[in-house]
Design an enzyme around this catalytic site. Structure first.
Site, PDB file in Angstrom:
ATOM      1  N   THR A   1      -1.074  -6.049   0.066  1.00 55.65           N
ATOM      2  CA  THR A   1      -0.137  -6.430   1.128  1.00 55.65           C
ATOM      3  C   THR A   1      -0.838  -7.068   2.304  1.00 55.65           C
ATOM      4  O   THR A   1      -0.254  -7.885   3.022  1.00 55.65           O
ATOM      5  CB  THR A   1       0.655  -5.182   1.589  1.00 55.65           C
ATOM      6  OG1 THR A   1       1.445  -4.747   0.499  1.00 55.65           O
ATOM      7  CG2 THR A   1       1.554  -5.469   2.764  1.00 55.65           C
TER       8      THR A   1
ATOM      9  N   TYR B   1       8.554  -8.859  -0.362  1.00 52.60           N
ATOM     10  CA  TYR B   1       7.370  -9.677  -0.161  1.00 52.60           C
ATOM     11  C   TYR B   1       6.521  -9.656  -1.425  1.00 52.60           C
ATOM     12  O   TYR B   1       6.676  -8.791  -2.273  1.00 52.60           O
ATOM     13  CB  TYR B   1       6.544  -9.194   1.036  1.00 52.60           C
ATOM     14  CG  TYR B   1       5.890  -7.852   0.847  1.00 52.60           C
ATOM     15  CD1 TYR B   1       6.564  -6.670   1.141  1.00 52.60           C
ATOM     16  CD2 TYR B   1       4.588  -7.755   0.349  1.00 52.60           C
ATOM     17  CE1 TYR B   1       5.978  -5.440   0.946  1.00 52.60           C
ATOM     18  CE2 TYR B   1       3.996  -6.522   0.158  1.00 52.60           C
ATOM     19  CZ  TYR B   1       4.702  -5.375   0.461  1.00 52.60           C
ATOM     20  OH  TYR B   1       4.114  -4.156   0.259  1.00 52.60           O
TER      21      TYR B   1
ATOM     22  N   LYS C   1      -2.951   8.095   0.041  1.00 51.21           N
ATOM     23  CA  LYS C   1      -1.752   7.434   0.564  1.00 51.21           C
ATOM     24  C   LYS C   1      -0.611   8.436   0.497  1.00 51.21           C
ATOM     25  O   LYS C   1      -0.337   9.005  -0.561  1.00 51.21           O
ATOM     26  CB  LYS C   1      -1.435   6.173  -0.244  1.00 51.21           C
ATOM     27  CG  LYS C   1      -0.247   5.409   0.330  1.00 51.21           C
ATOM     28  CD  LYS C   1      -0.029   4.049  -0.333  1.00 51.21           C
ATOM     29  CE  LYS C   1       1.136   3.334   0.364  1.00 51.21           C
ATOM     30  NZ  LYS C   1       1.336   1.950  -0.103  1.00 51.21           N
TER      31      LYS C   1
ATOM     32  N   GLU D   1      -4.431  31.768 -11.956  1.00 49.17           N
ATOM     33  CA  GLU D   1      -3.213  32.061 -12.724  1.00 49.17           C
ATOM     34  C   GLU D   1      -3.385  31.702 -14.192  1.00 49.17           C
ATOM     35  O   GLU D   1      -2.612  32.130 -15.043  1.00 49.17           O
ATOM     36  CB  GLU D   1      -2.038  31.277 -12.147  1.00 49.17           C
ATOM     37  CG  GLU D   1      -1.633  31.726 -10.753  1.00 49.17           C
ATOM     38  CD  GLU D   1      -0.459  30.917 -10.229  1.00 49.17           C
ATOM     39  OE1 GLU D   1       0.663  31.124 -10.696  1.00 49.17           O
ATOM     40  OE2 GLU D   1      -0.681  30.058  -9.359  1.00 49.17           O
TER      41      GLU D   1
ATOM     42  N   THR E   1      -2.863  -1.036  -0.645  1.00 51.81           N
ATOM     43  CA  THR E   1      -2.973   0.371  -0.258  1.00 51.81           C
ATOM     44  C   THR E   1      -2.563   1.341  -1.369  1.00 51.81           C
ATOM     45  O   THR E   1      -2.952   2.503  -1.336  1.00 51.81           O
ATOM     46  CB  THR E   1      -2.114   0.660   0.993  1.00 51.81           C
ATOM     47  OG1 THR E   1      -0.754   0.344   0.698  1.00 51.81           O
ATOM     48  CG2 THR E   1      -2.603  -0.132   2.189  1.00 51.81           C
ATOM     49  N   ASP E   2      -1.784   0.847  -2.344  1.00 51.01           N
ATOM     50  CA  ASP E   2      -1.209   1.780  -3.325  1.00 51.01           C
ATOM     51  C   ASP E   2      -2.271   2.552  -4.110  1.00 51.01           C
ATOM     52  O   ASP E   2      -2.117   3.744  -4.359  1.00 51.01           O
ATOM     53  CB  ASP E   2      -0.314   1.022  -4.321  1.00 51.01           C
ATOM     54  CG  ASP E   2       0.993   0.577  -3.691  1.00 51.01           C
ATOM     55  OD1 ASP E   2       1.276   0.952  -2.547  1.00 51.01           O
ATOM     56  OD2 ASP E   2       1.745  -0.167  -4.371  1.00 51.01           O
TER      57      ASP E   2
HETATM   58  C1  SIN Z   1       0.087  -2.423  -0.125  1.00 49.54           C
HETATM   59  O1  SIN Z   1      -0.911  -3.089  -0.165  1.00 49.54           O
HETATM   60  O2  SIN Z   1       0.370  -1.784   0.910  1.00 49.54           O
HETATM   61  C2  SIN Z   1       1.052  -2.252  -1.252  1.00 49.54           C
HETATM   62  C3  SIN Z   1       0.826  -3.169  -2.399  1.00 49.54           C
HETATM   63  C4  SIN Z   1      -0.518  -3.001  -3.016  1.00 49.54           C
HETATM   64  O3  SIN Z   1      -1.019  -1.882  -3.091  1.00 49.54           O
HETATM   65  O4  SIN Z   1      -1.066  -4.014  -3.452  1.00 49.54           O
END
Ligand code: SIN
Length: 337
Positions: free
Chosen positions: A21, A34, A173, A294, A100-101
């Protein structure tokens, strides 16, 4: 000193771009959907001219993908390009732009396999470059500021976003859309970075980068490890299917303390008896999965994930399986890394 010689005296940073992103652009004027990785990295850097006052950036594209498409093949290439860059004497550090994913998985992977004390910083953004109040430009500026900081060496791979510096092992995340999505559940932040000014906290305690002895030497691929998500009413079918599909390791995103329902437990125990490495992690997002609380891990031949969430446990298990299939030796890795 002339402007040209002042610029030449700045540290050199290799910027490896992979997409995400931070390089995304809206598909319509209403700013709803997007596309990740639609912007070139040069356009991103042009949007932050202040970086030119911090460092000289060499740009090397490695991929142009949304990080949902990150995979082992790109990891191997990225690790090789990172190591090659850092082997150059005049490269002070590497900054990697990334979605970020799955950033936490890539960061942890590099943290285990790139042997260096030089900085490696991953950076992304939650809002695309064309968004109102895009977070990418400041994140990128801060990432470069972190990578050139004299005291950052030896702290392993770091993730920079939203004015925070996270350790690769700790970060996750935790929110689908908010800019403060990254959280560190256990051992605390690596530091803060406010418009390029750093406040560093304690260094990491677990093995990483220069102190890691996990290695990609001679590897063209990584063993298949699947994550199985536990839930109320869980059956055994997904575990059986993963084993049939050739998984050499399974990570259970268990309920609570890494637990799973009786039919699934029986399937996991059978898998372990057949030589599949079974790691118990937790779907809770925090806490430690300990051995033999457990579930009798000693008896069933399971491995406890300790503090690692399922996606990080998968990364460590893939690398561990390149060395051993012995559950006790694999368990030792989960206590060391
Ligand atoms: C992001 O970058 O925040 C989401 C999409 C991705 O991980 O490429």
């Amino acid at each position: 000193m002339s402007a040209a010689s002042a610029a030449a005296a700045l540290p050199r940073i290799r910027l490896l771009s992979t997409g995400g992103t931070i390089a995304g652009a809206h598909v319509d004027d209403a700013g709803r959907g997007y596309h990740a990785a639609a912007f070139s990295i040069d356009a991103l850097i042009a949007a932050v001219p202040q970086i030119a006052g911090l460092a000289r950036l060499d740009i090397e594209p490695v991929a142009a993908i949304g990080s949902q498409d990150m995979n082992e093949a790109v990891w191997l290439k990225l690790a090789a390009r990172t190591a090659a860059a850092l082997a150059e004497p005049d490269i002070a550090g590497v900054v990697i732009t990334h979605g970020t994913d799955t950033m936490e998985e890539t960061a942890f992977f590099l943290n285990l396999v790139v042997h260096t004390t030089k900085p490696i910083v991953l950076v992304g953004a939650m809002r695309p470059a064309t968004a109102i109040s895009a977070d990418g430009p400041m994140n990128l500026f801060n990432a470069v500021a972190v990578a050139i900081h004299p005291e950052i060496r030896g702290r392993g791979v770091l993730v920079v976003a939203n004015d925070e510096i996270h350790f690769a092992r700790e970060v996750a995340k935790t929110n689908t859309t908010q800019v403060g999505t990254f959280r560190t559940a256990h051992r605390g932040l690596a530091g803060l970075v406010n418009a390029g000014r750093l406040h560093l906290y304690a260094p990491p305690v677990r093995r990483n980068t220069a102190t890691s002895d996990l290695s990609l030497d001679g590897l063209a691929a990584l063993p298949r490890v699947d994550i199985i998500y536990a839930h109320a009413g869980m059956g055994r079918e997904l575990i059986d299917a993963a084993v049939r599909a050739g998984a050499q390791g399974l990570v259970i995103a268990g309920v609570g303390d890494g637990n799973l329902a009786a039919p699934a437990l029986a399937a996991a125990a059978e898998a372990a008896r057949a030589g599949v490495a079974v790691v118990r992690s937790s779907r809770t997002g925090g806490g430690v999965v300990e051995r033999n609380i457990e579930i009798d891990d000693d008896d069933l031949g399971f491995i406890a994930a300790d503090e690692l969430n399922p996606q990080k446990a998968r990364v460590l298990l893939m690398l561990g399986l390149t060395r051993t299939r012995d559950p006790r030796a694999l368990q030792a890795l989960f206590f060391e890394y």
